[in-house]
Design a protein around this motif. Sequence first.
Motif, PDB file in Angstrom:
ATOM      1  N   VAL A 160       4.717  -2.284  26.494  1.00 35.77           N
ATOM      2  CA  VAL A 160       4.324  -1.533  25.312  1.00 35.77           C
ATOM      3  C   VAL A 160       4.586  -0.046  25.512  1.00 35.77           C
ATOM      4  O   VAL A 160       4.568   0.462  26.643  1.00 35.77           O
ATOM      5  CB  VAL A 160       2.829  -1.798  24.993  1.00 35.77           C
ATOM      6  CG1 VAL A 160       1.933  -1.205  26.062  1.00 35.77           C
ATOM      7  CG2 VAL A 160       2.444  -1.291  23.626  1.00 35.77           C
ATOM      8  N   ASP A 161       4.833   0.646  24.416  1.00 34.06           N
ATOM      9  CA  ASP A 161       5.057   2.087  24.435  1.00 34.06           C
ATOM     10  C   ASP A 161       3.712   2.792  24.556  1.00 34.06           C
ATOM     11  O   ASP A 161       2.886   2.740  23.638  1.00 34.06           O
ATOM     12  CB  ASP A 161       5.768   2.500  23.134  1.00 34.06           C
ATOM     13  CG  ASP A 161       6.098   3.988  23.088  1.00 34.06           C
ATOM     14  OD1 ASP A 161       5.547   4.752  23.902  1.00 34.06           O
ATOM     15  OD2 ASP A 161       6.883   4.393  22.215  1.00 34.06           O
ATOM     16  N   GLU A 164       2.890   5.244  21.762  1.00 32.58           N
ATOM     17  CA  GLU A 164       2.451   4.632  20.506  1.00 32.58           C
ATOM     18  C   GLU A 164       0.989   4.195  20.605  1.00 32.58           C
ATOM     19  O   GLU A 164       0.206   4.393  19.664  1.00 32.58           O
ATOM     20  CB  GLU A 164       3.333   3.431  20.165  1.00 32.58           C
ATOM     21  CG  GLU A 164       2.943   2.776  18.838  1.00 32.58           C
ATOM     22  CD  GLU A 164       3.614   1.441  18.606  1.00 32.58           C
ATOM     23  OE1 GLU A 164       3.556   0.949  17.463  1.00 32.58           O
ATOM     24  OE2 GLU A 164       4.174   0.875  19.565  1.00 32.58           O
ATOM     25  N   SER A 556       2.999  -1.035  15.840  1.00 37.61           N
ATOM     26  CA  SER A 556       3.448  -2.376  16.216  1.00 37.61           C
ATOM     27  C   SER A 556       2.265  -3.290  16.483  1.00 37.61           C
ATOM     28  O   SER A 556       1.154  -2.838  16.799  1.00 37.61           O
ATOM     29  CB  SER A 556       4.329  -2.307  17.465  1.00 37.61           C
ATOM     30  OG  SER A 556       3.567  -1.898  18.592  1.00 37.61           O
ATOM     31  N   ASP A 557       2.523  -4.600  16.378  1.00 37.31           N
ATOM     32  CA  ASP A 557       1.485  -5.572  16.701  1.00 37.31           C
ATOM     33  C   ASP A 557       1.066  -5.457  18.161  1.00 37.31           C
ATOM     34  O   ASP A 557      -0.112  -5.636  18.501  1.00 37.31           O
ATOM     35  CB  ASP A 557       1.984  -6.982  16.413  1.00 37.31           C
ATOM     36  CG  ASP A 557       2.098  -7.268  14.915  1.00 37.31           C
ATOM     37  OD1 ASP A 557       1.459  -6.544  14.125  1.00 37.31           O
ATOM     38  OD2 ASP A 557       2.832  -8.210  14.548  1.00 37.31           O
ATOM     39  N   LYS A 560      -1.413  -2.662  18.502  1.00 36.25           N
ATOM     40  CA  LYS A 560      -2.699  -3.035  17.909  1.00 36.25           C
ATOM     41  C   LYS A 560      -3.458  -4.005  18.809  1.00 36.25           C
ATOM     42  O   LYS A 560      -4.688  -3.920  18.939  1.00 36.25           O
ATOM     43  CB  LYS A 560      -2.488  -3.650  16.527  1.00 36.25           C
ATOM     44  CG  LYS A 560      -2.135  -2.640  15.437  1.00 36.25           C
ATOM     45  CD  LYS A 560      -2.193  -3.283  14.062  1.00 36.25           C
ATOM     46  CE  LYS A 560      -1.996  -2.258  12.958  1.00 36.25           C
ATOM     47  NZ  LYS A 560      -2.175  -2.841  11.607  1.00 36.25           N
TER      48      LYS A 560
END
Length: 748
Positions: A160-161, A164, A556-557, A560
């Motif tokens: 994941v980023d 973000e 993004s999912d 989240k």
Amino acid sequence: MAKTKAEVLAEQIAETVGAGKELHLESVDFSDPSRPKTCLEVDFPILPINQIAQIEGNAGKPIYQMSKWWARRRSSVFRSTLIAAATKAPDDPAEAAKLVWDSYYGNHQKNEAFRKLKVADIFMGGGTTLVEGARLGMQMAGNDLNPVAWLVVKNELADVDLGEVNKLFDHVEREVKPQIMPFYACEGPNGEKGVWTHIPSGKKMGDDFDPLDLTPEERKEYSYEGPEVIYTFWAKHGPCAAPGCGHRTPLMTNPVVAVKKLSVKSWLGIPCSHCHKTFDIERYEARMAPDVPLVVAETEEPYSIMDDDGYYSCPHCHKQHRDEIAAVKGESSRLLKKFRKNKKIDLTLIVHPDWLKGAASQDELGALGGTATADIEATKRWNTLRASTLKLLEVRGSLPEEIVCPDNGGVVNTSKGNVPKDAQFTCQQETCGKQQAQVSSIEASGTTAATSQFALQCFSPSRSDQGYPYNGRYFKTVDDHDIERNNKALEEWALRARTDLEPYWPKTEIPFGHMTHQRQPLPRHGYFHYHKFFNDRQLYVHALLLKAIDDAYGFSDAAKEIVLGTFQQYLRNQNMFCFWNPQRDTPEPMFSNNNYHPKATVIENSVFADLGRGNWASCRANTFKGLEWCKQPWDTVSNERLATLAPDLAKQTSGKSEKAEPNDPVLPGTLVTCGSSTELNDYGDQEFDLVVTDPPFGGLLHYAELADFFYVWLRLLLKEKYPEYFSGEYTPKTLEAMEALNKSQNQR
């Protein structure tokens, strides 16, 4: 730029243990029935791995602290087991354990033999096998029946980023914090008040400004700086079951709220120039609760407090003295450095005996609230009634068996409360005095025990900046302003729980189960639904957090779900099952022990405070520590081993261990599935070289029943996206493997 001393030390430790050294161990062909043995089949470095495992503890590395799962095993055991199981044993069996141990801190990600291996963990639980295998470069696949475990592991392995995720956390805070901040703002010692600012205009609001008068949406235009509540202390009250009584008695074994040893800069044994008697001068007053009455134990040495202008008075003759230079610089020609010490002072906070007498369950308007099923108006009256007799006392020095109340001269027994023995309480109504079982009396009431606040631990940034003892923290008595704030939260929750926040809190009943009805009979305590584990303010906060995550646009999912994992961790720190740890001076979260054991005194956490254990800000920080560790992992090196390998280097270390970085980040690509391990449909006809797992065990510990505490919340946001996992009202249980079931089958 020159390297720091710590950086140089880390490099030397890494070089000493071979951390990051590229290794190419030879493996075997597991499809060959006549293959050579692996190291694991010959020998294993039990002693050195056990040494690391003891240092690690159950969680250890940050990635395994991102979200709660039970029975996490030491990652060092799985890392070494994977290496040993994948590595061809040397010709000399006596060298097998050494080969594994010598390879423990190495980097194996370019080893083609390891990269070709397919390894499965079909009871993955919290995912330790998968994480450690992904670091070794192996092709990993994991499965678990429980959807909560699946989400936990999915997040641990998410590519994941971080930027973000950080932006999403900021978004959630911007949405939620202004709406709830008025419930946590409070007054500081000596009348200190915080400042509200109108953000668009930059205007500082006056004392007549009340953020509670604003709508939740209007509050987003205001920010707050100043004292705030970080922990709220609640006490359950036993409802007397004697006919015609119904008096409610606080379930407290003794009046002690908290204990603390504070350090304060002092000058010891200073003689008074007037009476010539000696006493200690303390630069600041050492207090846990500066605004409550102080009782000084007779064993305490005479002392005086120096104010900011350097004034202090002799405690014997009351002659006032001044040393302005000492107040500013910490020493002067009179108060010589040789007199200066960091003095440790014992402090104990206790509840006044008047409050421990409890209160009636009714007033002139009818039944009082405070229970999980009471209406708002009844609870508001209950909150006001309990605050009316609430007083705290602080004791300085070793706590004596008895103290004299400074307000009425009454004698307080500091070790005696309303609980004469475990699971009992004595009704404090003057004409009753019935001793009875707590659970039976609560069960007879048909609802949960009534609760009320009895203390607040708060934080003042200004006191922290000024260097007061306790680092800006302080306890305060719950006053009318605090009751008003809590009552406002009740009102808003009652309105929004049936409107915009209705989709964001669970209405699920607690199903019959071993952990919920046999091992701990929750219905007898009045708990019939999962949302009853939380008070209304906590429900309000949780629903707001979920709504903010759900409504966040443009994220993004994966991001989240990471934040949702943080929400899971926050749930166990923000409920009415958390309790106080006086040794750590912090709350302990739910599932500190693997059960649903209700507590008599409960700690409510804060949300966005900058300090404290287990609040949203703290859980967010732990999530980032875990994600960052995935990109740059470290492993534990015992200082005992360093002392053997490099004695001169070990002298530069302290404690039990240091860290070494093998430079083997958690690689993406792991297959993570959710379902029964009896089927594994997602795996098709794949073949695996190794199955490395920690199968369920532990008698009657039903993880699925414990996981439902999280599941009923998580499914609110995940049931549409993952209907195959989260459509059910509860986690699947019929296929859960347990030692107890296997035993019963064997007995048949």
